[in-house]
Design a protein around this motif. Structure first.
Motif, PDB file in Angstrom:
ATOM      1  N   VAL A 175       6.237  -6.176  -5.858  1.00 10.16           N
ATOM      2  CA  VAL A 175       5.190  -6.952  -5.126  1.00 10.16           C
ATOM      3  C   VAL A 175       6.024  -6.816  -3.545  1.00 10.16           C
ATOM      4  O   VAL A 175       6.789  -6.387  -3.201  1.00 10.16           O
ATOM      5  CB  VAL A 175       5.147  -8.363  -5.263  1.00 10.16           C
ATOM      6  CG1 VAL A 175       5.074  -8.422  -6.838  1.00 10.16           C
ATOM      7  CG2 VAL A 175       6.842  -8.961  -5.259  1.00 10.16           C
TER       8      VAL A 175
ATOM      9  N   LEU B 140       5.136  -9.044   0.417  1.00  5.77           N
ATOM     10  CA  LEU B 140       4.446 -10.012   1.367  1.00  5.77           C
ATOM     11  C   LEU B 140       4.511  -9.489   2.676  1.00  5.77           C
ATOM     12  O   LEU B 140       5.569  -8.867   3.038  1.00  5.77           O
ATOM     13  CB  LEU B 140       5.169 -11.212   1.207  1.00  5.77           C
ATOM     14  CG  LEU B 140       5.318 -12.020  -0.260  1.00  5.77           C
ATOM     15  CD1 LEU B 140       6.158 -13.330  -0.087  1.00  5.77           C
ATOM     16  CD2 LEU B 140       3.896 -12.416  -0.533  1.00  5.77           C
TER      17      LEU B 140
ATOM     18  N   VAL C 179      -0.609 -11.475   0.427  1.00  3.31           N
ATOM     19  CA  VAL C 179       0.130 -11.079  -0.901  1.00  3.31           C
ATOM     20  C   VAL C 179      -0.338  -9.824  -1.504  1.00  3.31           C
ATOM     21  O   VAL C 179      -1.596  -9.537  -1.628  1.00  3.31           O
ATOM     22  CB  VAL C 179      -0.137 -12.164  -2.006  1.00  3.31           C
ATOM     23  CG1 VAL C 179       0.636 -11.697  -3.447  1.00  3.31           C
ATOM     24  CG2 VAL C 179       0.376 -13.320  -1.512  1.00  3.31           C
TER      25      VAL C 179
ATOM     26  N   ILE D  56      -0.105  -7.356  -4.181  1.00  5.10           N
ATOM     27  CA  ILE D  56       0.034  -7.231  -5.516  1.00  5.10           C
ATOM     28  C   ILE D  56      -0.929  -6.279  -6.188  1.00  5.10           C
ATOM     29  O   ILE D  56      -2.142  -6.092  -5.798  1.00  5.10           O
ATOM     30  CB  ILE D  56       0.182  -8.451  -6.342  1.00  5.10           C
ATOM     31  CG1 ILE D  56      -0.960  -9.174  -6.056  1.00  5.10           C
ATOM     32  CG2 ILE D  56       1.550  -9.136  -6.044  1.00  5.10           C
ATOM     33  CD1 ILE D  56      -1.165 -10.532  -7.088  1.00  5.10           C
TER      34      ILE D  56
ATOM     35  N   LEU E 102      -1.147 -17.752  -7.580  1.00  3.08           N
ATOM     36  CA  LEU E 102      -0.001 -17.129  -6.967  1.00  3.08           C
ATOM     37  C   LEU E 102      -0.084 -17.510  -5.268  1.00  3.08           C
ATOM     38  O   LEU E 102       1.124 -17.483  -4.937  1.00  3.08           O
ATOM     39  CB  LEU E 102      -0.365 -15.534  -7.065  1.00  3.08           C
ATOM     40  CG  LEU E 102      -0.264 -15.024  -8.395  1.00  3.08           C
ATOM     41  CD1 LEU E 102      -0.698 -13.243  -8.755  1.00  3.08           C
ATOM     42  CD2 LEU E 102       1.068 -15.417  -8.931  1.00  3.08           C
TER      43      LEU E 102
ATOM     44  N   VAL F 297       3.447 -18.755  -3.779  1.00  6.97           N
ATOM     45  CA  VAL F 297       4.112 -18.251  -2.570  1.00  6.97           C
ATOM     46  C   VAL F 297       4.115 -19.545  -1.423  1.00  6.97           C
ATOM     47  O   VAL F 297       5.184 -19.831  -0.852  1.00  6.97           O
ATOM     48  CB  VAL F 297       3.329 -17.306  -1.969  1.00  6.97           C
ATOM     49  CG1 VAL F 297       3.555 -16.563  -0.478  1.00  6.97           C
ATOM     50  CG2 VAL F 297       3.484 -16.042  -2.957  1.00  6.97           C
TER      51      VAL F 297
ATOM     52  N   SER G  61       2.216  -4.038  -8.905  1.00  7.31           N
ATOM     53  CA  SER G  61       2.895  -5.074  -9.851  1.00  7.31           C
ATOM     54  C   SER G  61       2.503  -5.100 -11.071  1.00  7.31           C
ATOM     55  O   SER G  61       2.877  -6.036 -11.847  1.00  7.31           O
ATOM     56  CB  SER G  61       2.575  -6.557  -8.937  1.00  7.31           C
ATOM     57  OG  SER G  61       1.265  -6.456  -9.162  1.00  7.31           O
TER      58      SER G  61
ATOM     59  N   LEU H 263       7.142 -12.807  -6.963  1.00  6.95           N
ATOM     60  CA  LEU H 263       6.861 -13.557  -5.751  1.00  6.95           C
ATOM     61  C   LEU H 263       7.308 -14.500  -5.163  1.00  6.95           C
ATOM     62  O   LEU H 263       7.735 -14.671  -3.927  1.00  6.95           O
ATOM     63  CB  LEU H 263       4.988 -13.708  -5.869  1.00  6.95           C
ATOM     64  CG  LEU H 263       3.970 -12.550  -5.721  1.00  6.95           C
ATOM     65  CD1 LEU H 263       2.640 -12.969  -6.150  1.00  6.95           C
ATOM     66  CD2 LEU H 263       4.063 -11.926  -4.466  1.00  6.95           C
TER      67      LEU H 263
ATOM     68  N   CYS I 205      10.655 -13.281  -3.728  1.00  2.89           N
ATOM     69  CA  CYS I 205      10.144 -12.328  -2.627  1.00  2.89           C
ATOM     70  C   CYS I 205       9.811 -13.512  -1.528  1.00  2.89           C
ATOM     71  O   CYS I 205      10.155 -13.229  -0.392  1.00  2.89           O
ATOM     72  CB  CYS I 205       8.763 -11.507  -2.991  1.00  2.89           C
ATOM     73  SG  CYS I 205       8.280 -10.553  -1.659  1.00  2.89           S
ATOM     74  N   ALA I 206       9.064 -14.410  -1.793  1.00  4.62           N
ATOM     75  CA  ALA I 206       8.872 -15.615  -0.810  1.00  4.62           C
ATOM     76  C   ALA I 206      10.148 -16.253  -0.442  1.00  4.62           C
ATOM     77  O   ALA I 206      10.307 -16.587   0.822  1.00  4.62           O
ATOM     78  CB  ALA I 206       8.076 -16.507  -1.277  1.00  4.62           C
TER      79      ALA I 206
END
Ligand SMILES: Cc1cc2nc3c(=O)[nH]c(=O)nc-3n(C[C@H](O)[C@H](O)[C@H](O)COP(=O)(O)OP(=O)(O)OC[C@H]3O[C@@H](n4cnc5c(N)ncnc54)[C@H](O)[C@@H]3O)c2cc1C
Ligand code: FES
Ligand code: FES
Lengths: 157, 279, 699
Positions: free
Chosen positions: C438, C440, C450, C452, C465, C469, C493, C509, C512-513
């Protein structure tokens, strides 16, 4: 070749062509109004619902010949009204929309229902929506949205 | 040219038919589906079609003597909402299609479409309604029973238009309509049943039952029905078994994609039993 | 942010309500060619000859000879051709496309094409197994040898059609340098892309796939769009023009994948106390003409063999059979609904044998934390079923009703099912096959995009999602955007399947966030990426079917109350009560929507939706004959979610989308059995079936 005059979304329009064409094709292909959806083409699903003289009809089996002299309203015009705003808010708040493919048709059916009966019971709503299939929601949230719209929009219908 | 294509009056429609026009297109709910082509293309309905849904003269509900007269091109929803509409017909229309279909479909179309599963037609058959068939050559009035000769087939001539339906008023009658579909709404009947009786002083003075979707046409058997007229309610109830046997011989449904013959027959006779016991 | 479950208005709803959202059939491209498929009219045989009438200018035929690469649609294998060459294996198998600018002309040509066949008898019996799995746990032979009694029953389930309201559709157009772009209604953009790459035989950047707004899918748009995508890509390649392939309803019902019909034989070894000590399960699935995903569907069925119960000794095997019928495939639940139907019915029947209330009987067998799963993995997380059952019993007033109905002469009944759904891909699929990524992307205005491949097909994933995030970033949801996936800009993803989107993609995510938040600089363009790493505790031996089949399990309890009309055997739903453990709901209203829609489909699978086939031809081919519920067929539902956060899910979330369907069929059949006092072993329990049971059935 037939020539058919009717009003589409409050504008007078002229159609020239085969009288047997389906209203849905005229709306979508000739007038570019894509908010009316085709889910079955056989009158079963209601995704193609439009208003003809304020009554809900499945445009997929409505010959364009039959709109001569009548008023057709699609979601593209109805969405400019106060009633629509109330319905939209209710649909948003109650979670009545998932994939959305049935939704414009549901809104049109709801408008037709509420204009006949501004304060329907849940049961009357299920009858009013019986020509509109939704595969995502299981209907309860749509029924709640219409009950809410009837309440919040009291006096509008 | 326009006037030719879209008759504004019954006379214009009849003239078009006389000139070889057709088919008649009313609401189109049957015809547009049967003749549909690839989406985006006009259904296979020729230019000679005679569109009658917008002829105001053919859309009404009114009283005429002891009968209710309904215009041949009256949308079902108008009939549903009309105070004069007989209860049995109203009951049947209420369970026909969905609001969108009822706004579009006409009563004449329902009859001429000649489906053995048609609901309004079943009620009309049970009530002993008749129809007016008109052409430039003349008018004839024929009973709804007998109008259809098989699925999709009727006794109408090419130049005839079904212009009106005449329904005896059912005041004083006890009527019931039961539709059995694949689901609770917007379903085609797997079996349907309509009944009407009139009872004076404990004596059956009129008796009618009709079955839908159990044969090539709607089934009603006046010969059997007549044998109950003049009997007391108790006598009719006592004969439940014989009645079921008599109808059991003639109710001969088929298997198809909606149900099977055994189910249809059993349920049809169950509904008949229930009705007999309720007399 | 406050409680993540507090619902917000879904971000795509206003566009959908107002009719502005563009589905694939709404896209218009100048000069587009309309494609119509010419299909096999026989179930089995070879094509001897195809006679094509003279083609007007602009009309093009596209068939297998136009395929630059391989004539096989990669699903798991490449056994299904893009276009039939000589063999045809089912009615409706695609042979060629007629493409042209004028629909009327295209239709006329398609109608005039004459295909002659050498017809062979169709194989409809389940004789050719194309996928076989078997596994054991404990010592089943011993359990059956020492059993006080053995009870065996066979259960059958029918087809189910996804009946998404938007039919399948795909359009394609050429771009510069021979690149082909496909836009369609789909669940898995990368499945389509990977399938098309092999068919077109081009480099990775030769194909671009974009998801259009998707009007429902339910599994039906998981693998099928790979076929239409491949066909359209070949057509674009040949014609150099944009081409559109939009199905109509009848075509969609006739030729797209459906839920596998199944036949499941279960034998239970009971001790003297009627407790199940061993279970043998034999599962057959009808895969249709091509195996497709059927092996994976089969494995999910088999893993669910014990239902929500712990059974010490197990012997499970199953086959997916190929027949000359329309291929079956993914459908919400993916093999689990068939198995749960069977095991729940069996448990109900065993309870009757033991003279116990079915709920009490089921309770004795419930899986608990630290128990071994059917495949000898471990249920590592708390299982809240006893409390969930209590909740449903109490809210449905089950105990009073079941007593009252026993005395009542009317045909009223109530039934309850207990079930789970394994979240995510089976076994180590996430780590070995999917390897989700994924990304960002933050812009200079601090809005976050986002990237994905997960699609929102109505389930609300883009809203869920975005919330995840935004929640981790502690930013307003309105500043987080989840566009429709586009393989040129979105990393893979993974597919939108297996109830994995919130748990797996959402989990990635969230991580990742968190990284982005750490590195966050206001006003700066930044990106962050994350890849899937399998939690170390998961072990799975694919060969032996041994280990942790899933990283997590969602659980459910559903009760359904019905009344059956004595004259017509028609079933009326009187009440539906459910309690679910999905870890943590990411949005209360989205979750309720999934619950309502899922249970409605599941219940309808059990009693309403009927699809039969004869000699390879479906009998119900449109929405008039294949009946799905209308608003008049449903009843109000009562749904409770319990919190049971999963350590590896975002905010504790597990999978939700499929779970809610699984309990519907067993609950409604149990309710109908309770009403008519007959045993049901085949679904759908239509009025025709109920009548047969009343006349000939067993108590
Ligand atoms: C989704 C759906 C659901 C439905 N559900 C039901 C149901 O529950 N019960 C039921 O009974 N029906 C049902 N129908 C069938 C249909 O709606 C009815 O039969 C309807 O009444 C037909 O009327 P129409 O005006 O639309 O007929 P059309 O389609 O216009 O015509 C039908 C036939 O009658 C002929 N015709 C029409 N009017 C005349 C006339 N005045 N004189 C001579 N010939 C004429 C036409 O030439 C054609 O052959 C359903 C249809 C759809 C699409
Ligand atoms: S598209 Fe018209 S009713 Fe389905
Ligand atoms: S929201 Fe998907 S069909 Fe209604």
């Amino acid at each position: 070749m037939a020539r058919i005059e009717f009003t589409l979304n409050r504008e007078p329009v002229v159609y020239e062509g085969d009288a047997a064409r389906r209203l849905i094709d005229v709306i979508r292909d000739d007038f570019g109004l894509k908010g009316t959806k085709e889910g079955c083409g056989e009158g079963e699903c209601g995704a193609c619902s439009v208003l003809v003289d304020r009554a809900v009809v499945p445009s997929c089996l409505y010959p364009v010949a039959n709109v001569a002299g009548r008023a057709v309203v699609t979601i593209e015009d109805f969405r400019n009204t106060k009633r629509y705003q109330v319905l939209q808010t209710a649909f948003l708040e109650e979670g009545a929309v998932q994939c959305g493919f049935c939704t414009p048709g549901m809104i049109i059916a709801a408008e037709a229902l509420l204009s006949k009966d501004p304060h329907p019971t849940a049961e009357e709503i299920t009858i009013g929506l019986s020509g509109n299939l939704c595969r995502c929601t299981g209907y309860n949230m749509i029924i709640r949205a219409i009950l809410r719209a009837a309440k919040d929009g009291d006096g509008l219908w | 040219m326009v006037a030719d294509r879209f008759p504004q009056s019954k006379a214009e429609a009849l003239a078009l038919l006389a000139a070889g026009g057709g088919p008649v297109v009313a609401g189109g709910t049957d015809l547009m589906v049967k003749r549909r082509r690839w989406s985006g293309l006009a259904p296979a309905i020729p230019e000679t079609a005679v569109y009658v849904a917008n002829i105001a003269e053919l859309s009404y509900v009114k009283r005429r003597g002891s009968k209710i007269e309904i215009g041949g091109a009256t949308p079902l929803e108008i009939i549903l909402e009309h105070p004069l509409t007989p209860a049995l017909l109203r009951g049947a229309i209420k369970e026909t299609g969905s609001p969108g279909i009822r706004n579009t479909a006409t009563l004449g179309g329902n009859l001429v479409n000649a489906s053995p599963a048609a609901d309004p037609a079943l009620a009309l058959t049970c009530l002993g309604a008749s129809v007016r068939l008109e052409s430039v050559k003349g008018v004839r009035e024929v009973p709804v029973l007998g109008l259809s000769t098989g699925p999709g087939r009727t006794i109408l001539n090419q130049d005839e238009l079904l212009t009106a339906v005449l329904v005896p008023m059912d005041d004083g009658w006890n009527t019931a309509f039961v539709k059995v579909g694949g689901r609770k709404a917007d379903a085609i009947s797997k079996v349907s049943f309509a009944s009407a009786v009139k009872i004076d002083d404990g004596i059956v003075t009129a008796f009618a039952v009709a079955f839908g979707a159990v044969g090539p046409t709607i089934l009603r058997l006046p010969a059997i029905e007549r044998t109950f007229v003049g009997l007391s309610c108790a006598e009719v109830r006592e004969r439940e078994k014989d009645i079921i046997l008599a109808y059991g011989d003639v109710v001969r449904p088929i298997d198809d994609q909606r149900s099977n013959a055994h189910y249809r027959k059993t349920v049809a006779l169950n509904l008949l039993s229930e009705f007999i016991r309720s007399i | 942010m406050n409680d993540i479950s507090a619902s917000i208005v879904r971000c795509d709803a206003a566009a959908k309500i107002s009719g502005r959202a563009a589905y694939v059939a709404d896209l218009s491209i100048d000069g587009i060619l309309h494609a119509k498929t010419v299909r096999s009219t026989i179930a089995n045989g070879t094509i001897l000859d195809i006679v094509i009438p003279p083609l007007p200018e602009g009309v093009v035929i596209v068939d297998h000879t136009d395929i630059p690469g391989e004539n096989g649609v990669k699903i798991i294998f490449k056994e299904m051709p893009v276009f039939a060459e000589t063999e045809v294996k089912y009615i409706g198998e695609p042979i060629l496309l007629v493409c042209g600018p004028d629909k009327a002309v295209v239709e006329k040509i398609a109608r005039k094409i004459v295909v002659t066949y050498k017809e062979e008898p169709g194989v409809f019996a389940w004789t050719t197994s194309k996928s076989h799995y078997a596994y054991q746990k404990g010592d089943p032979d011993h359990a059956f040898k020492t059993a006080a009694r053995i009870h065996t029953e066979t259960f059958e389930t029918g087809y189910q059609e996804q009946a998404y309201i938007e039919p399948q559709g795909m359009i394609g157009y050429p771009e510069a340098a021979g690149k082909i772009t496909l836009v369609g209604s789909m669940q898995c953009p990368y499945y389509v892309k990977n399938a098309v790459l092999g068919v077109i035989a081009c480099d990775d950047d030769g194909i671009r796939v974009i998801q259009a707004e998707t009007g429902g899918a339910f599994g039906g748009k998981e693998e099928f769009p790979s076929l239409t995508g491949a066909q359209i890509a070949v057509a674009v390649k040949k014609t150099g023009k944009p081409v559109s392939l939009i199905y109509e309803r009848t075509e969609d019902v006739e030729v797209t994948t459906k839920r596998h019909p199944s036949k499941i034989t279960l034998s239970a070894a009971l001790d003297a106390d009627f407790r199940v000590i061993g279970l043998k399960a034999r599962v057959g699935l009808d895969a249709g003409a091509y195996l497709g995903l059927s092996g994976v569907v089969l494995s999910r069925s088999l893993i669910a063999a014990t239902g929500a119960y712990t059974i010490a000794h197990l012997s499970v095997e199953g086959d997916a059979y190929c027949t000359n019928t329309v291929p079956t495939g993914a459908f919400r639940g993916f093999g689990a609904p068939q198995m749960f139907y069977a095991i729940e019915q069996l448990m109900g029947h065993l309870a009757a044998l033991a003279g116990l209330d079915p709920v009490a009987y089921k309770r004795r067998h419930l899986a608990r934390k630290n128990d071994l799963t059917s495949t000898q993995g471990v249920f590592r997380d708390p299982i809240l079923l006893p409390a969930m059952i209590d909740t449903v019993l109490q809210r449905s007033d089950y105990k009073r009703k079941i007593r009252a109905f026993a005395k009542d002469d009317a045909w009223k009944g109530i039934g309850l099912s207990v079930f789970f759904h394994g979240c995510g891909f089976t076994g180590s699929g996430e780590a070995t096959h999917i390897k989700a990524r994924v990304r960002l992307e933050k812009d200079a205005d601090d809005h976050v995009i986002v990237r994905i491949a997960a699609v929102d097909m109505g389930q609300g994933s883009s809203t869920a999602l975005a919330k995840i995030v935004a929640g981790v970033l502690e930013r307003p949801v309105a500043t987080v955007h989840v566009p429709h996936p586009d393989t040129d800009t979105s990393p893979d993803s993974g597919p939108t399947v297996a109830s994995r989107t919130t748990m797996i993609v959402g989990g990635l995510l969230a991580r990742c966030a968190a990284n982005l938040k750490e590195a966050w600089v206001d006003g700066m363009v930044q990106t962050a990426e994350e890849r899937y790493v399998q939690p170390a505790f998961i072990t799975w031996d694919e060969e032996a079917f041994k280990g942790d089949a899933y990283p997590a399990y969602s659980w459910g309890v559903t009760a359904v109350e019905v009344e059956v009309d004595k004259r017509t055997c028609a079933v009326t739903l009187k009440g539906v009560w459910s309690c679910y453990d999905v870890g943590k709901t990411i949005d209360a209203i989205l979750a309720e929507g999934q619950a309502d829609g899922g249970v409605t489909q599941g219940i309808a699978y059990g009693y309403l939706e009927n699809m039969e086939i004869k000699d390879g031809r479906l009998k119900q081919r449109n929405l008039t004959d294949y009946v799905i519920p209308t608003a008049s067929d449903v009843c109000p539902t009562d749904t409770v979610f319990v919190d049971n956060p999963f350590a590896y899910g975002p905010y504790g979330a597990k999978g939700l989308g499929e779970l809610t369907l699984i309990g519907g069929a067993p609950a409604v059949t149990a309710a109908i059995e309770n009403a008519i006092k007959r045993r049901i072993t085949r679904i759908p329990a239509t009025p025709e079936t109920i009548l047969e049971l009343i006349e000939h059935g067993q108590d």
